[in-house]
Motif scaffolding. Structure first.
Motif, PDB file in Angstrom:
ATOM      1  N   LEU A 349      45.224  53.344  27.103  1.00  0.00           N
ATOM      2  CA  LEU A 349      44.160  52.509  27.649  1.00  0.00           C
ATOM      3  C   LEU A 349      43.861  51.321  26.741  1.00  0.00           C
ATOM      4  O   LEU A 349      43.580  50.216  27.217  1.00  0.00           O
ATOM      5  CB  LEU A 349      42.900  53.354  27.877  1.00  0.00           C
ATOM      6  N   ARG A 350      43.928  51.533  25.423  1.00  0.00           N
ATOM      7  CA  ARG A 350      43.715  50.423  24.489  1.00  0.00           C
ATOM      8  C   ARG A 350      44.814  49.367  24.642  1.00  0.00           C
ATOM      9  O   ARG A 350      44.553  48.162  24.584  1.00  0.00           O
ATOM     10  CB  ARG A 350      43.665  50.934  23.050  1.00  0.00           C
ATOM     11  N   ASN A 351      46.055  49.823  24.820  1.00  0.00           N
ATOM     12  CA  ASN A 351      47.167  48.884  25.007  1.00  0.00           C
ATOM     13  C   ASN A 351      46.987  48.052  26.275  1.00  0.00           C
ATOM     14  O   ASN A 351      47.288  46.853  26.302  1.00  0.00           O
ATOM     15  CB  ASN A 351      48.493  49.642  25.071  1.00  0.00           C
ATOM     16  N   ILE A 352      46.494  48.698  27.343  1.00  0.00           N
ATOM     17  CA  ILE A 352      46.276  47.980  28.600  1.00  0.00           C
ATOM     18  C   ILE A 352      45.165  46.950  28.444  1.00  0.00           C
ATOM     19  O   ILE A 352      45.274  45.815  28.918  1.00  0.00           O
ATOM     20  CB  ILE A 352      45.931  48.975  29.733  1.00  0.00           C
ATOM     21  N   ALA A 353      44.104  47.335  27.772  1.00  0.00           N
ATOM     22  CA  ALA A 353      42.940  46.454  27.632  1.00  0.00           C
ATOM     23  C   ALA A 353      43.151  45.336  26.618  1.00  0.00           C
ATOM     24  O   ALA A 353      42.416  44.341  26.627  1.00  0.00           O
ATOM     25  CB  ALA A 353      41.712  47.279  27.240  1.00  0.00           C
ATOM     26  N   SER A 354      44.144  45.469  25.750  1.00  0.00           N
ATOM     27  CA  SER A 354      44.377  44.464  24.719  1.00  0.00           C
ATOM     28  C   SER A 354      44.966  43.198  25.324  1.00  0.00           C
ATOM     29  O   SER A 354      45.285  43.137  26.510  1.00  0.00           O
ATOM     30  CB  SER A 354      45.326  45.005  23.649  1.00  0.00           C
ATOM     31  N   SER A 355      45.140  42.199  24.489  1.00  0.00           N
ATOM     32  CA  SER A 355      45.709  40.926  24.955  1.00  0.00           C
ATOM     33  C   SER A 355      47.229  40.897  24.865  1.00  0.00           C
ATOM     34  O   SER A 355      47.850  39.866  25.103  1.00  0.00           O
ATOM     35  CB  SER A 355      45.125  39.773  24.120  1.00  0.00           C
ATOM     36  N   LYS A 356      47.825  42.028  24.499  1.00  0.00           N
ATOM     37  CA  LYS A 356      49.274  42.081  24.350  1.00  0.00           C
ATOM     38  C   LYS A 356      49.970  41.906  25.700  1.00  0.00           C
ATOM     39  O   LYS A 356      49.528  42.424  26.720  1.00  0.00           O
ATOM     40  CB  LYS A 356      49.703  43.424  23.740  1.00  0.00           C
ATOM     41  N   HIS A 357      51.065  41.165  25.680  1.00  0.00           N
ATOM     42  CA  HIS A 357      51.874  41.015  26.884  1.00  0.00           C
ATOM     43  C   HIS A 357      52.866  42.181  26.980  1.00  0.00           C
ATOM     44  O   HIS A 357      53.127  42.883  26.006  1.00  0.00           O
ATOM     45  CB  HIS A 357      52.625  39.679  26.862  1.00  0.00           C
ATOM     46  N   VAL A 358      53.425  42.350  28.144  1.00  0.00           N
ATOM     47  CA  VAL A 358      54.369  43.432  28.351  1.00  0.00           C
ATOM     48  C   VAL A 358      55.632  43.211  27.534  1.00  0.00           C
ATOM     49  O   VAL A 358      56.146  42.091  27.446  1.00  0.00           O
ATOM     50  CB  VAL A 358      54.706  43.574  29.861  1.00  0.00           C
ATOM     51  N   ASN A 359      56.112  44.275  26.896  1.00  0.00           N
ATOM     52  CA  ASN A 359      57.366  44.240  26.157  1.00  0.00           C
ATOM     53  C   ASN A 359      58.410  45.053  26.907  1.00  0.00           C
ATOM     54  O   ASN A 359      58.100  46.100  27.495  1.00  0.00           O
ATOM     55  CB  ASN A 359      57.183  44.818  24.747  1.00  0.00           C
ATOM     56  N   PHE A 360      59.640  44.578  26.881  1.00  0.00           N
ATOM     57  CA  PHE A 360      60.716  45.269  27.587  1.00  0.00           C
ATOM     58  C   PHE A 360      61.593  46.003  26.582  1.00  0.00           C
ATOM     59  O   PHE A 360      62.000  45.438  25.564  1.00  0.00           O
ATOM     60  CB  PHE A 360      61.552  44.280  28.395  1.00  0.00           C
ATOM     61  N   HIS A 361      61.873  47.264  26.863  1.00  0.00           N
ATOM     62  CA  HIS A 361      62.750  48.058  26.024  1.00  0.00           C
ATOM     63  C   HIS A 361      64.191  47.630  26.275  1.00  0.00           C
ATOM     64  O   HIS A 361      64.677  47.691  27.410  1.00  0.00           O
ATOM     65  CB  HIS A 361      62.602  49.555  26.332  1.00  0.00           C
TER      66      HIS A 361
END
Length: 469
Positions: A349-361
């Motif tokens: 949930l913290r990752n979703i709420a943060s300003s980080k953009h999606v990273n691709f594996h």
């Protein structure tokens, strides 16, 4: 879902019906009261001979694409033989317990006078639910009664017996997409398979949004697979409804056509120059949009890995949560995990709420055909600001234009052949017989496909008439 079934009795009358079983289930849905629970349900404990049954049966004549199938024939036979012309629980023959969800338990059943049509019976014990969950039960029943779409369930009957609410809907023998995904190498599907399933989910969401319904629970577990391998969305208890104002516009744009080394003449996809140069053609498209852009809710419901950032904030969310979840779904189908998954629910949930953009594996072999387009689509769907997210303004109309879906003939999609993947056994039918191409590379639809295309056109025409009033 891990379910241990211990016993199941079958009886010829409503008053003696027993749905007793003990099950242990893992639920990824936040709205559930507990992650694991032991449940026992028995009609014998609560029903008496004086108990009345209230039945609502959807009229088959109102369902243009299902009214002639064996399921409606079985329903019609049972109601004609019934003394009061209604369907009752005693008409059902229970076969086995299928699973336990957030609100109820689901059984595989048939009508006693017909063994050629399988149904799913969702049984909800209203006495065991909170006031909030009772409102969700009501919402699911209302939405199911509205649906008429090949990628959404048909509600054949709604039975109210004592404090039990029973929904008779379609049974999907191929299970859910989550189970199929877990059978694949690396828990991921090939790009073309992802394109197939994503396209059908997109069409189903388009239909729901056109009705003003925001789904809010998109995930592989809720994407069931029919006998023919096509999808069916399930579980509508977390939905909410809003007003929708459909619009119908004409859109003119230039389309660049790839060149060819043919010496003139017309190709089945357009006209090309003699020397293979790119030709631009002016294309006029009729644009239909029915997106509930004014939808607003402040309830935090859903599955934590699929929650949109605005839903977590509690400040209100709308139709954009479905397009965020659609991006998460495509990511999971391609990579075998969700994009913001952390070591715990809280970290996710913290990752979703943060300003980080999606990273691709970065995975071996991922640079195949279609991966670049898929990543671009995911990035446009997983935009943290819903005002900038693809789909939030014009819904599926904008998403369908993305190059990931190039080549899909949307009015004919229900007749496309499902992908061949592990764990999916699709029964072949007439709809799959003409889904190929000729020796010139032209798509040749069958007569059945053309009928479906006409039905799609009529549906959009009805919306257009509504808009122009």
């Amino acid at each position: 879902m891990d379910i241990e079934e211990t016993q199941l009795y079958r009886s010829p009358s409503d008053t003696d019906l027993d749905f007793s079983f003990t099950s242990t289930a893992t639920d990824r849905t936040i709205a559930s009261s507990s992650a694991r629970s032991s449940l026992t349900l028995s009609f014998n404990d609560c029903l008496s001979t004086a108990t009345a049954t209230t039945t609502t049966t959807t009229a088959a004549s109102s369902l243009h694409h299902r009214k002639y199938d064996r399921h409606w024939s079985a329903i019609e036979t049972a109601t004609n033989l019934s003394t009061d012309g209604r369907l009752h629980l005693r008409h059902l023959k229970l076969l086995r317990h299928l699973g336990t969800g957030n609100l109820g338990r689901v059984f595989l059943c048939q009508l006693r006078d017909s063994n050629n049509a399988n149904f799913a019976l969702k049984v909800i014990d209203k006495d065991s639910l909170t006031k909030k969950k009772l409102s969700q039960v009501k919402m699911e029943g209302e939405i199911l009664s509205m649906l008429d779409h090949p990628f959404l369930p048909t509600l054949y009957a709604h039975l109210e017996v004592s404090h039990y609410s029973c929904l008779l809907i379609d049974y999907c023998p191929n299970g859910d997409l989550h189970s199929v995904l877990r059978k694949q190498p690396g828990n991921r599907l090939p790009v073309q398979a992802v394109k197939f399933f994503a396209a059908e989910v997109l069409v189903a969401l388009e239909y729901l949004h056109a009705l003003g319904v925001v789904y809010r629970d998109l995930k592989p577990e809720n994407i069931l697979l029919r006998e023919d391998g096509h999808i069916m969305l399930s579980d509508f208890d977390l939905c909410f409804k809003s007003d929708v104002v459909p619009t119908y516009d004409r859109r003119v744009h230039s389309k660049r056509m790839a060149g060819s080394m043919r010496k003139g003449g017309d190709h089945c996809f357009g006209t090309f120059s003699r020397r293979g140069v790119v030709v631009e053609e002016e294309v006029v498209e009729e644009e239909f949009v029915a997106e509930p852009t004014a939808a607003l809710s402040r309830s935090c419901v859903g599955t934590h890995e699929y929650l949109a950032p605005e839903l977590l904030s509690g400040k209100g969310h709308g139709n954009g949560v479905d397009w965020w979840a659609f991006g998460v779904l495509i990511y999971e189908l391609l990579y075998g995990t969700t994009p913001f998954k952390g070591g715990s629910k809280e970290s996710t949930l913290r990752n979703i709420a943060s300003s980080k953009h999606v990273n691709f594996h970065v995975m071996e072999g991922e640079d195949g055909k279609g991966m670049e387009e898929a990543r671009d689509l995911i990035e446009k769907l997983l935009v943290k600001d819903p005002r900038q997210r693809l789909g939030c303004t014009k819904g599926a109309t904008d998403i369908k234009r993305h190059r990931f879906f190039d080549g899909i003939k949307w009015p004919l999609i229900r007749n496309y052949k499902p992908p061949e993947v592990r764990g999916l056994v699709a029964k072949k039918g007439k709809s799959h017989s003409s889904s190929g191409a000729s020796d010139r590379g032209c798509f040749i639809p069958s007569e059945e496909m053309l009928v479906d295309a006409v039905e799609e056109g009529r549906w959009r025409w009805r919306w257009r008439q509504l808009v122009e009033k």
